[in-house]
Scaffold this motif. Structure first.
Motif, PDB file in Angstrom:
ATOM      1  N   ARG A 117       0.827  -1.208   0.000  1.00 19.66           N
ATOM      2  CA  ARG A 117       0.000   0.000   0.000  1.00 19.66           C
ATOM      3  C   ARG A 117       0.861   1.257   0.000  1.00 19.66           C
ATOM      4  N   ALA A 118       2.029   1.237   0.627  1.00 19.94           N
ATOM      5  CA  ALA A 118       2.892   2.417   0.693  1.00 19.94           C
ATOM      6  C   ALA A 118       3.439   2.809  -0.668  1.00 19.94           C
ATOM      7  N   ASP A 119       3.436   1.896  -1.652  1.00 18.82           N
ATOM      8  CA  ASP A 119       4.006   2.182  -2.969  1.00 18.82           C
ATOM      9  C   ASP A 119       2.936   2.298  -4.052  1.00 18.82           C
TER      10      ASP A 119
END
Length: 636
Positions: A153-155
């Motif tokens: 999710r962070a990318d």
């Protein structure tokens, strides 16, 4: 019910038991195998609802993005994922804000689908609802979901950003024409692109080249030739050097009088000198690096080593000896009389028998800066202020020359300010420059340069020069002859005298003096460099000035009285008694000659002859002469 059981991590029967005991709100739905209870997520207890929402979000993400195949080596997989993430974010950071905003919109849409699924809504219904809200089709959201398949999710933002390749079609241009345009445009004569294109068009017609439009060639120059290369080729290495960011130097590491810098400045003003010459005056100045205060300055016809030497003396006599000094590696500052003996003085040859310069004798560490490079000398910033406050002062109206040939005023050369008036005005403006408040330098903090210097100077350890060192820094006039009677010294119409010069009356001496302060006493040396005394200037008195006449008579009387007392101390009258006594002597008896001869006068009419005797006469010869003489007397 299976979802709640999995979210709580307990058996289904335990969930039913708790629901009955706590009377959870629910509805019943018939199925093929029996009945099932449906519990609205908003009616569940707080702890149960939180766990259910987390589990629903995980299921939604699993439905949106299919996990990537697992790697056999978890360490290699983590390293590769980290490298891919860094590369993706580096690319994303170079994109425009519009691309970044679109990626965030897509990520928020996928997050909304996951939230709706977590609240119990079906995946298809959730996707349709979000698609209708954002104005995109459900199929578009499916494509977005596929982009983040297996991506943390962070990318998501780099994965969802649009990567447009752009058009690759370029206008046709013959390679030889392109090279000719570059060679013509990238010259230090700095021709315009339009003139280069005009020449290229004529050459293309003769050579049969294919060339695009001027705008296309200009865009290609900007795209293929870096700005630094264009600056170097069109403006030269100095322009490239100036384009490099300057180094900010923190002067707060010093204290007052610990370090100074110096330079010369030619004012854009016509000044008239006493001999009638009209020229632009030149100032040599020393500035304290810590505070920025101008410590000493001299104004003359040129930036000569004499002016530099006297400016150093003014600074040292007033404020002390600095530890370090930054100088321009110019001919006058690098003169042997200023920095002779300095190990890194490269303008002239450094010889073993080279005389030590003024700064070298004082033990000042000299640093050299690049000539005409204002960033290396903070005093250049002060000169810029003086160009406005001094050169454009109302007293210089009509005498200002402009700072370049293209900036000559309409009244150019209509006036030349007397040099004495210019120096007086410049001294006043420099004093105002040092006293002006509101300085923004880090060390000043809103104070004036004088206040900044005074605060640090009060706690600084500063070396002081001796009187002998200060005398050695004055200008030297050799071969001046003292008056033969009084020992008085005459220098440029001024008379100097002290009692010690009387002992050297009529001799040649060396005098050290300040040409701008001839009223000050002058040290006098012998020709071999031995100090004699410091002579005071003797001013002329008015013919009818009785007070000056009495003062002169009184000084002369004191001198005569002191000289008589010194004479009495040196000579005793009774010291002459032994040599004054005379002993009486008897007169000496004159001796008798061994032979006496009579004088015989010559006869009349005959020339006198002189016969030199060849030998001493004998007794027989004398008898013969006497007999012959008597015979001549008888015959007569």
């Amino acid at each position: 019910m299976a979802t709640i059981a999995e979210a709580l991590g307990i058996d289904r029967s335990a969930v039913v038991k708790r629901a009955k005991s706590e009377h959870w709100l629910h509805t019943t739905e018939r199925t093929q195998g029996g009945r099932r209870h449906l519990y609205p997520i908003g009616a569940l207890p707080t702890d149960v609802r939180a766990k259910v929402e987390i589990a629903a979000a995980k299921l939604a993400l699993a439905a949106i993005a299919t996990p990537a195949p697992a790697n056999d080596d978890p360490v290699t997989e983590a390293a590769a994922a980290s490298a891919d993430s860094a590369t993706a974010w580096a690319w994303f950071d170079r994109q425009p804000d519009s691309t970044k905003a679109e990626a965030r919109r897509k990520a928020e849409a996928l997050d909304a689908i996951a939230t709706l699924v977590g609240q119990g809504l079906g995946l298809t219904a959730a996707r349709d609802s979000v698609a209708a809200a954002i104005g995109d089709s459900p199929r578009t959201l499916i494509r977005w979901g596929k982009r983040v398949t297996g991506v943390p999710r962070a990318d998501w933002l780099p994965a969802l950003a649009d990567q447009y390749a752009g058009g690759t079609r370029t206008a046709a241009c013959t390679p030889a024409a392109w090279e000719a345009f570059k060679a013509d445009y990238l010259r230090q004569e700095q021709p315009t692109a339009a003139s280069c294109y005009g020449r290229l068009a004529r050459a293309a017609k003769a050579e049969g080249w294919t060339i695009p439009s001027l705008k296309t060639l200009e865009r290609r120059i900007e795209a293929e030739v870096p700005q630094a290369v264009r600056t170097l080729l069109r403006q030269g290495p100095e322009a490239l050097k100036r384009s490099y960011p300057h180094q900010t130097r923190d002067r707060s590491v010093f204290t007052a009088m610990q370090a100074v810098n110096a330079d010369g400045h030619k004012f854009d003003v016509f000044a008239k000198w006493p001999d009638g010459t009209v020229a632009r005056p030149v100032m040599v100045a020393f500035q304290d690096l810590y505070s920025g205060k101008i410590l000493s300055w001299r104004i003359g016809r040129s930036e000569c080593q004499e002016a530099v030497r006297l400016t150093i003396r003014d600074m040292v006599a007033t404020f002390g000896i600095p530890e370090q000094c930054w100088l321009d590696n110019g001919r006058n500052f690098a003169s042997k009389w200023i920095t002779g003996g300095t190990a890194n003085r490269y303008r002239f040859k450094v010889k073993d028998d080279e005389p030590a310069g003024a700064l070298t004798l004082l033990g000042v560490q000299v640093h050299w800066t690049t000539p005409y490079w204002g960033q290396a000398k903070p005093i250049e910033r002060a000169f810029r202020d003086l160009c406005d406050t001094v050169a454009k002062h109302p007293a210089c109206a009509g005498a200002w020359t402009g700072n370049n040939p293209m900036a000559k005023p309409e009244n150019y050369g209509s006036k030349a300010i007397p040099i004495a008036d210019f120096i007086a005005m410049a001294n006043q403006e420099i004093a105002h420059h040092n006293a002006r408040p509101g300085r923004r330098a880090a060390t000043a903090a809103g104070r004036s340069l004088d206040e900044t210097f005074a605060e640090s100077y009060a706690t600084s350890v500063v070396r002081r020069a001796t009187e002998e060192q200060l005398r050695q820094m004055l200008l030297a006039g050799e071969g001046l002859r003292l008056d033969g009677k009084s020992g008085e010294l005459k220098l440029w119409g001024n008379r100097y005298w002290t009692e010690a010069l009387s002992n050297h009356a009529g001799r040649k001496v060396v005098v050290r003096f300040d040409p701008e302060n001839l009223a000050a006493p002058v040290p006098v040396y012998t020709l071999d460099g031995r100090y004699i005394a410091t002579a005071e200037r003797r001013e002329a008195a008015g013919f009818d000035n009785v007070a000056d006449g009495k003062s002169f008579n009184r000084a002369r009387g004191d001198y005569l009285r002191a000289t008589r007392q010194a004479a009495d101390a040196q000579v005793r009258l009774d010291a002459l008694d032994p040599v004054a006594r005379v002993t009486e002597l008897q007169p000496a008896t004159p001796p008798k000659p061994g032979v006496t001869r009579l004088h015989t006068p010559p006869r009349r009419g005959k020339a006198a002859t002189t016969t030199e005797p060849t030998a001493a006469p004998t007794a027989d010869t004398v008898t013969d002469l006497l007999t012959a003489g008597l015979a001549r007397l008888r015959s007569a």
